[in-house]
Design a protein around this motif. Structure first.
Motif, PDB file in Angstrom:
ATOM      1  N   PHE B 225      -0.883  -3.215   6.109  1.00 54.20           N
ATOM      2  CA  PHE B 225      -2.127  -2.223   6.314  1.00 54.20           C
ATOM      3  C   PHE B 225      -1.732  -1.155   7.414  1.00 54.20           C
ATOM      4  CE2 PHE B 225      -6.291  -0.306   4.841  1.00 54.20           C
ATOM      5  CZ  PHE B 225      -6.726  -0.643   6.150  1.00 54.20           C
ATOM      6  N   ILE B 248     -10.998   8.009   1.193  1.00 51.92           N
ATOM      7  CA  ILE B 248     -12.065   6.798   1.055  1.00 51.92           C
ATOM      8  C   ILE B 248     -12.672   8.136   0.578  1.00 51.92           C
ATOM      9  CG2 ILE B 248     -13.643   5.578   1.756  1.00 51.92           C
ATOM     10  CD1 ILE B 248     -12.141   4.676   4.548  1.00 51.92           C
ATOM     11  N   VAL B 249     -13.713   9.308   1.051  1.00 51.30           N
ATOM     12  CA  VAL B 249     -14.814   9.659   0.796  1.00 51.30           C
ATOM     13  C   VAL B 249     -13.968  11.168  -0.279  1.00 51.30           C
ATOM     14  CG1 VAL B 249     -16.614  10.509   1.370  1.00 51.30           C
ATOM     15  CG2 VAL B 249     -16.318   8.333   2.381  1.00 51.30           C
ATOM     16  N   PRO B 255     -18.019  11.708  -4.456  1.00 56.26           N
ATOM     17  CA  PRO B 255     -17.346  11.373  -3.542  1.00 56.26           C
ATOM     18  C   PRO B 255     -17.053  10.082  -4.397  1.00 56.26           C
ATOM     19  CG  PRO B 255     -20.445  11.039  -4.343  1.00 56.26           C
ATOM     20  CD  PRO B 255     -19.145  11.833  -4.899  1.00 56.26           C
ATOM     21  N   VAL B 262      -8.186   3.851  -3.868  1.00 58.14           N
ATOM     22  CA  VAL B 262      -8.158   2.567  -2.853  1.00 58.14           C
ATOM     23  C   VAL B 262      -8.217   1.188  -3.682  1.00 58.14           C
ATOM     24  CG1 VAL B 262     -10.397   1.721  -1.197  1.00 58.14           C
ATOM     25  CG2 VAL B 262      -9.795   4.381  -1.148  1.00 58.14           C
TER      26      VAL B 262
ATOM     27  N   PHE C 148      -9.179  -6.113   4.994  1.00 55.13           N
ATOM     28  CA  PHE C 148      -9.071  -4.890   4.942  1.00 55.13           C
ATOM     29  C   PHE C 148      -9.658  -3.898   3.441  1.00 55.13           C
ATOM     30  CE2 PHE C 148      -5.126  -4.355   2.712  1.00 55.13           C
ATOM     31  CZ  PHE C 148      -5.047  -5.631   3.032  1.00 55.13           C
ATOM     32  N   TRP C 149      -9.467  -4.526   2.891  1.00 61.45           N
ATOM     33  CA  TRP C 149      -9.977  -3.720   1.532  1.00 61.45           C
ATOM     34  C   TRP C 149     -11.328  -3.889   1.094  1.00 61.45           C
ATOM     35  CZ3 TRP C 149     -11.704  -5.751  -3.754  1.00 61.45           C
ATOM     36  CH2 TRP C 149     -10.848  -4.978  -4.796  1.00 61.45           C
ATOM     37  N   LEU C 152     -12.418  -1.652   3.350  1.00 63.40           N
ATOM     38  CA  LEU C 152     -13.060   0.284   2.715  1.00 63.40           C
ATOM     39  C   LEU C 152     -13.738   0.239   1.310  1.00 63.40           C
ATOM     40  CD1 LEU C 152      -8.802   0.643   2.174  1.00 63.40           C
ATOM     41  CD2 LEU C 152     -10.428   1.506   4.036  1.00 63.40           C
ATOM     42  N   MET C 153     -13.536  -0.873   0.521  1.00 58.80           N
ATOM     43  CA  MET C 153     -14.126  -0.378  -0.247  1.00 58.80           C
ATOM     44  C   MET C 153     -15.705  -0.231  -0.083  1.00 58.80           C
ATOM     45  SD  MET C 153     -12.595  -0.630  -3.994  1.00 58.80           S
ATOM     46  CE  MET C 153     -13.973  -1.039  -5.129  1.00 58.80           C
ATOM     47  N   LEU C 155     -16.985   1.353   2.535  1.00 58.36           N
ATOM     48  CA  LEU C 155     -17.064   2.544   3.003  1.00 58.36           C
ATOM     49  C   LEU C 155     -17.418   3.136   2.037  1.00 58.36           C
ATOM     50  CD1 LEU C 155     -15.398   2.933   5.877  1.00 58.36           C
ATOM     51  CD2 LEU C 155     -17.711   3.312   5.869  1.00 58.36           C
ATOM     52  N   MET C 156     -16.357   3.348   0.850  1.00 57.21           N
ATOM     53  CA  MET C 156     -16.930   4.297  -0.388  1.00 57.21           C
ATOM     54  C   MET C 156     -17.892   3.923  -0.886  1.00 57.21           C
ATOM     55  SD  MET C 156     -13.435   3.884  -2.938  1.00 57.21           S
ATOM     56  CE  MET C 156     -14.323   3.422  -3.827  1.00 57.21           C
ATOM     57  N   VAL C 157     -18.471   3.342  -0.765  1.00 59.38           N
ATOM     58  CA  VAL C 157     -19.500   3.255  -1.254  1.00 59.38           C
ATOM     59  C   VAL C 157     -20.870   3.601  -0.810  1.00 59.38           C
ATOM     60  CG1 VAL C 157     -21.410   1.591  -3.006  1.00 59.38           C
ATOM     61  CG2 VAL C 157     -19.425   1.323  -2.863  1.00 59.38           C
ATOM     62  N   TYR C 159     -20.818   5.009   2.566  1.00 58.24           N
ATOM     63  CA  TYR C 159     -20.178   5.800   2.828  1.00 58.24           C
ATOM     64  C   TYR C 159     -20.621   7.093   2.021  1.00 58.24           C
ATOM     65  CZ  TYR C 159     -19.199   9.482   6.008  1.00 58.24           C
ATOM     66  OH  TYR C 159     -18.378  10.350   7.490  1.00 58.24           O
ATOM     67  N   GLY C 160     -19.609   7.243   0.985  1.00 60.76           N
ATOM     68  CA  GLY C 160     -19.192   7.501   0.382  1.00 60.76           C
ATOM     69  C   GLY C 160     -20.375   7.829  -0.767  1.00 60.76           C
ATOM     70  N   LEU C 161     -20.164   7.184  -1.662  1.00 58.45           N
ATOM     71  CA  LEU C 161     -20.830   7.338  -2.353  1.00 58.45           C
ATOM     72  C   LEU C 161     -22.288   7.258  -2.229  1.00 58.45           C
ATOM     73  CD1 LEU C 161     -21.103   7.658  -5.836  1.00 58.45           C
ATOM     74  CD2 LEU C 161     -21.815   4.812  -5.820  1.00 58.45           C
ATOM     75  N   ARG C 163     -22.777   8.634   0.294  1.00 53.65           N
ATOM     76  CA  ARG C 163     -23.970  10.082   1.242  1.00 53.65           C
ATOM     77  C   ARG C 163     -24.150   9.807   2.871  1.00 53.65           C
ATOM     78  NH1 ARG C 163     -22.777  13.964  -1.551  1.00 53.65           N
ATOM     79  NH2 ARG C 163     -22.871  13.765  -3.596  1.00 53.65           N
ATOM     80  N   ILE C 290     -10.969  -0.033  10.445  1.00 58.75           N
ATOM     81  CA  ILE C 290     -11.281   0.638   9.278  1.00 58.75           C
ATOM     82  C   ILE C 290     -12.450   0.981   9.617  1.00 58.75           C
ATOM     83  CG2 ILE C 290     -12.319   0.172   7.034  1.00 58.75           C
ATOM     84  CD1 ILE C 290     -10.782  -2.427   6.652  1.00 58.75           C
TER      85      ILE C 290
END
Lengths: 385, 294, 348
Positions: B225, B248-249, B255, B262, C148-149, C152-153, C155-157, C159-161, C163, C290
């Motif tokens: 990784f 990621i986003v 989003p 991922v 690490f996964w 990432l997950m 962050l995805m939720v 930070y991404g989802l 907002r 990450i």
């Protein structure tokens, strides 16, 4: 003499992976006030389980199936069925009115706490009122005699302490002290309770003949010898002057010389404290030294119970006779009891001893004998009578 | 002495260990039948994931690409299936070599004692003074990043614990030998006795080692990784996940648009390690008599 | 004094280990050519331009032990070389990035210990009941999670989802400007502590917001580990004789578990805390990468990918020394906590 403990129809079963173990089978037993009753039997006879049943400490997967254990509370002049008590009330009896001494003193003591700490724990738990009273007296004395500038500053704190200790000594579960004991700085106000308990602890250690008691109290269990540890455990059990002291093979793990001292201690306890003692052992000799009456158990049932002299002079139950015969004596051939111990998973039908009994009769295989009085205070459970 | 039948029965009884066995079994099937499930295209190295174009944006799952594609249009499905093979490859090779080194050095240290023992112990001390991943990182940096150097690094990092474990086992067995010897049971060579008693002592250690495969694969994935392991486009779970870092986003409206890039490779790692850990837990419970069920 | 002589003895034993560690690190560097090795001795950007001079000054073509001597004396003077990825001496890089990692550690460590101990105790006390099974499965899952996964997950939720609710990095851009300006005094360069010392609420909240995800990512694996250890340790403790005695004294189950059992159960957990430190050191590398949380882990990972040898080796050396010292502290702590380990005679 009234009966301190009356056990009737007690049945304890263990539900294990391999099957159901019949640990205790319809037990009937009395412990009288002020007497030292010995329970004698081989491993697996149910002696320890009887003791644990009285205290309701049967471990999982065991269960007390039926029966009653009537305890006569001398202080309250009342009879209670221990098996029907709530857990709360049972806890107030454990360590207080009925206490227990275990076989391995090394295992019984927590290695990370000092001896004194573990004994004080009992005082702080069960004798808070007494401790509160004594603490209050201390503070009273300070309030009376103290003078000078330092005393003047401390006075309000003393008055606060006096109020707290007063509450503790009179009320059952007073709110203010309980609350304060959780608040970090104000906890200090209650320090006298611990102090008083420490004094009582040292007294107790002296009582069991531990030399240099004050120094021993601040030591850890691993720093003591086996005999000292056992004395400390006895001190812990006697702290609140229990009405019944249960001793489960207390001398088995000790040297013979220490054993003799320990038996002497038990004799003294009997005389001085007036408590009843339930003395569990597999050693007939030890039983004869210390007990008033002796009960013989086999495979979870009582075989015979009589006074010590009566039992040794006129053993009636075949098992008792066999046990006495089996004691090695110079000049006599070594006698053994033929057959194997009753399988706890699958005990013999009827009388548990019948497969090994020299006087077995057909009826022995069909039903268990009931306890019968055969002569002066001598009871046997055998079809021969 | 472990009764294999009893152990197998205990394993089967424990629901968690059953799940672990099933998971591992599924992965084994995936690894063995990888060429059938995800056929390699053409003459290239089957471990290099086929690319469907060169666009950087990952494409969502479609008929052609069951799990979608990740950055650079690498097919995720192909990647995770062949990644199972590389995972087993890495895990088995590393653990295999580590166990051998551990047995050899551990036995030497335990049996001969004295100077040899001290020297070997000091060497293991030095290796164990480094947190594992960090030492592995250093080694990979020095050798140059590749899957091979990751394996070498993991071997170097893992062998000390096993050497110590086996040394401990041998010491225990040795103790019993001396006691027996002093009882005059015969002056047969200590080595012969050890050769008989040794296998019994080592069984639990060997079992634990095989279950560390999960941990090894996890570390290898972490190194990949970070970019220190398999090269880009290689079928390796860690490698695949590293692509996802940039995705990621998604765009403001969606989003989670690139979730597949991922989530999917990571899930494969998670379940692989989970399977081995469940099995390992069950074994530990069995071998520890205190915690045995009644 | 037993304790003092024990500490002295242990410190003395440390020396051969540290010696071995340094020789090991140095040995690795000898695999490189003198030109590449020069980066281990450079102190400033200026020096980078003059490699032959470096080789001459530090004798990079001398025999192994001579070079080792030179290198180790340099190390003692604080010269660990030049880290090309961040363009500063390695020593400076370590101290520059350490506060961020410390910040993570300050929040993660108590969380790990408290959660692990608490959950482990509860699981043991409710053995084989639903809570036990749930926590056990959770622990195994947590232990199997690739760090690490998970990062990432999350962050995805978050930070991404959601907002930008919980963003990466240490501080948001405007806050970062504020913190580096003259209005804000940097006492420790740990953002949360500095914010408190500066009595600046917004910076504190911003820093905390950025800390939540990295701390969780770092903690999960370790909480799982401690929890399992605590559970088995508690089960062993609860099976001991003194527990029966405690119950026979009339103590409530809560006191039996929390006072008598737990104290004994904590002992193995303490001995393991050295390894938790190592696990955290590992986790920090990935977590910081990450979340672009610029601590020493982030720097080390970057150095590794860019083949910055001085950086990677300097980091490894730093960690090794720290780890050895931490183990020493843990060992000493262990003797304080377990009375049986203290030396003393038997009273008759």
């Amino acid at each position: 003499m009234k009966n301190l403990i009356r056990i009737r129809d007690l049945t304890v079963k263990f539900y294990t992976y391999e099957g159901v173990v019949h640990a205790i089978d319809d037990l009937e037993l009395d412990i009288r006030q002020g007497e030292t009753l010995g329970i004698v039997g081989e491993t697996g006879s149910g002696k320890t389980m009887t003791a644990l049943a009285i205290l309701r400490l049967i471990p999982y997967p065991g269960k007390i199936e039926s029966g009653s254990i009537i305890f006569f509370d001398t202080g309250l002049r009342r009879e209670i069925d221990l098996l029907k008590l709530s857990e709360d009330k049972m806890r107030s009896i454990r360590g207080n009115k009925i206490s227990m001494v275990f076989q391995e003193p090394g295992a019984a003591l927590n290695p990370v706490f000092t001896i004194g700490n573990q004994i004080s724990e009992v005082f702080l738990l069960h004798q808070r009122r007494e401790l509160g009273k004594r603490a209050k007296e201390q503070v009273d004395r300070l309030l009376r005699d103290g003078d000078g500038f330092a005393a003047g500053i401390k006075r309000p704190f003393w008055r606060w302490q006096k109020r707290l200790y007063d509450k503790i000594s009179q009320e059952s579960n007073p709110f203010e002290p309980r609350f304060l004991s959780h608040v970090p700085l104000f906890r200090r106000l209650l320090w006298r309770l611990e102090n008083e308990s420490k004094l009582l602890t040292v007294d107790m250690l002296k009582d069991v003949e531990i030399p240099d008691a004050a120094r021993v109290a601040i030591h850890y269990p691993h720093e003591l010898s086996g005999g000292m540890k056992q004395r400390a455990v006895i001190a812990m059990a006697l702290a609140c002057s229990p009405e019944l002291l249960i001793a489960d093979e207390p001398t088995t793990s000790l040297d013979v010389t220490i054993q003799a001292q320990m038996l002497e201690l038990f004799r003294r306890i009997k005389v001085e404290k007036g408590a009843s003692v339930l003395f569990i052992t597999h050693n007939l000799g030890v039983a004869s030294e210390v007990c008033d009456r002796v009960a013989v158990m086999y495979a979870g049932s009582l075989c015979e119970v009589a006074s010590v002299e009566e039992l040794f002079l006129h053993p009636s139950h075949p098992y008792t006779k066999a046990l006495l015969d089996a004691v090695p004596m110079p000049g006599k051939d070594l006698q053994t009891i033929p057959g194997a111990l009753a399988d706890p998973l699958n005990p013999p039908s009827g009388c548990r001893f019948h497969p090994r009994c020299p006087s077995a009769m057909p009826v022995c295989q069909q039903e268990k004998a009931k306890l019968k009085d055969i002569s002066n205070d001598h009871m046997v459970a055998c079809h021969l009578f | 002495m472990t009764d294999w039948k009893f152990m197998a029965r205990q394993l089967a009884r424990n629901p968690l260990s059953l799940i672990g066995i099933i998971i591992i079994f599924i992965f084994v099937i995936l690894a063995i039948f990888a060429p059938l499930i995800a056929p390699p295209q053409g003459y290239r190295d089957p471990y290099m994931i086929p690319r469907d174009g060169y666009s950087a944006t990952p494409q969502p799952p479609s008929e052609e690409h069951i799990f979608g594609t990740t950055e650079g249009q690498y097919d995720i499905f192909y990647g995770v299936i062949w990644g199972t093979r590389s995972a087993f490859h890495v895990g088995l090779v590393v653990i295999g070599i580590v166990v051998v080194i551990g047995i050899v050095l551990g036995s030497l240290a335990g049996y001969f004692g004295g100077v040899i023992d001290e020297v070997i112990m000091r060497i293991t001390d030095i290796f164990l003074a480094f947190p594992a991943l960090i030492l592995a990182m250093a080694i990979v940096t020095v050798i140059g990043p590749s899957l091979k150097s990751v394996m070498i690094a993991l071997i170097v990092v893992s062998w000390p614990s096993y050497a110590r474990l086996i040394r401990g086992d041998i010491l225990q067995v040795r103790e019993e030998d001396y006691i027996e010897a002093s009882r005059g049971l015969g002056a047969s060579s200590a080595r012969v006795i050890i050769r008989h008693a040794l296998p019994n002592a080592i069984y639990p250690t060997l079992i634990m080692a095989s279950l560390d495969i999960g941990a090894v694969v996890l570390s290898a994935a972490a190194l990949s990784f970070l970019g220190l392991g398999a090269p880009e486009g290689y079928a390796d779970w860690g490698q695949l996940t590293s692509f996802a870092r940039n995705w990621i986003v998604g765009p403001t409206a969606e989003p989670l648009k690139y979730w597949f890039a991922v989530t999917i490779p990571g899930l494969f790692i998670l379940f692989f390690v989970l399977g081995w850990n469940l099995l390992g837990d069950a074994f530990r419970d069995i071998l520890d008599p205190r915690l045995a069920r009644r | 004094m037993e304790l003092r002589s024990y500490i002295i003895r242990r410190l003395l034993l440390l020396i051969p280990v540290l010696f071995g560690v340094t020789v090991f690190i140095f040995g690795i560097t000898m695999l490189f050519s003198p030109i590449e090795r020069a980066s281990l001795y450079i102190r400033s950007a200026r020096q980078m331009g003059d490699i032959p001079a470096i080789i001459a000054t530090y004798g990079l073509d001398q025999p192994f032990w001579v070079q080792y001597g030179t290198w180790i004396s340099q190390v003692f003077h604080g010269n660990l070389g030049w880290s090309s990825v961040v363009n500063m001496p390695v020593w400076d890089a370590i101290w520059n990035f350490l506060p961020a990692t410390l910040e993570l550690a300050i929040f993660a460590t108590p969380l790990i210990i408290l959660m692990g101990v608490f959950l482990g105790t509860r699981a043991a006390a409710h053995k084989d009941r639903p809570l036990d099974h749930v926590t056990r499965v959770g622990a195994i899952a947590g232990w199997s999670l690739p760090t690490f996964w998970l990062g990432l997950m999350l962050l995805m939720v978050f930070y991404g989802l959601f907002r930008g609710l919980l963003p990466p990095d240490r501080l948001s851009f405007p806050m970062n400007l504020l913190v580096n300006s003259a209005d804000f005094v940097r006492y420790t360069r740990i953002n949360t502590i500095d914010a408190i010392l500066n009595l600046n609420g917004p910076v504190l909240l911003d820093a905390l917001r950025h800390l939540i995800l990295p701390v969780i990512t770092l903690s999960v694996v370790n909480v799982a580990f401690i929890m399992r250890l605590m559970r088995s340790s508690m089960l062993e403790s609860l099976g001991k004789g003194y527990i029966l005695t405690a119950r026979a004294k009339g103590l409530s189950e809560r006191v039996v578990v929390n006072k008598h059992a737990r104290r004994n159960a904590l002992i193995p957990v303490i001995t393991v805390s050295g390894y938790v430190f190592a696990a955290m050191a590992n986790g920090v590398v990935i977590t910081e990468t990450i979340f672009t949380f610029k601590g020493i882990g982030w720097w080390a990972a970057l150095a590794a990918t860019r083949l910055d040898i001085a950086g990677v080796l300097g980091f490894a050396l730093f960690n090794a020394v720290l780890f050895v010292l931490v183990n020493l502290v843990v060992d000493i702590l262990y003797t304080r906590v377990d009375p049986r380990v203290r030396l003393g005679g038997v009273m008759q």
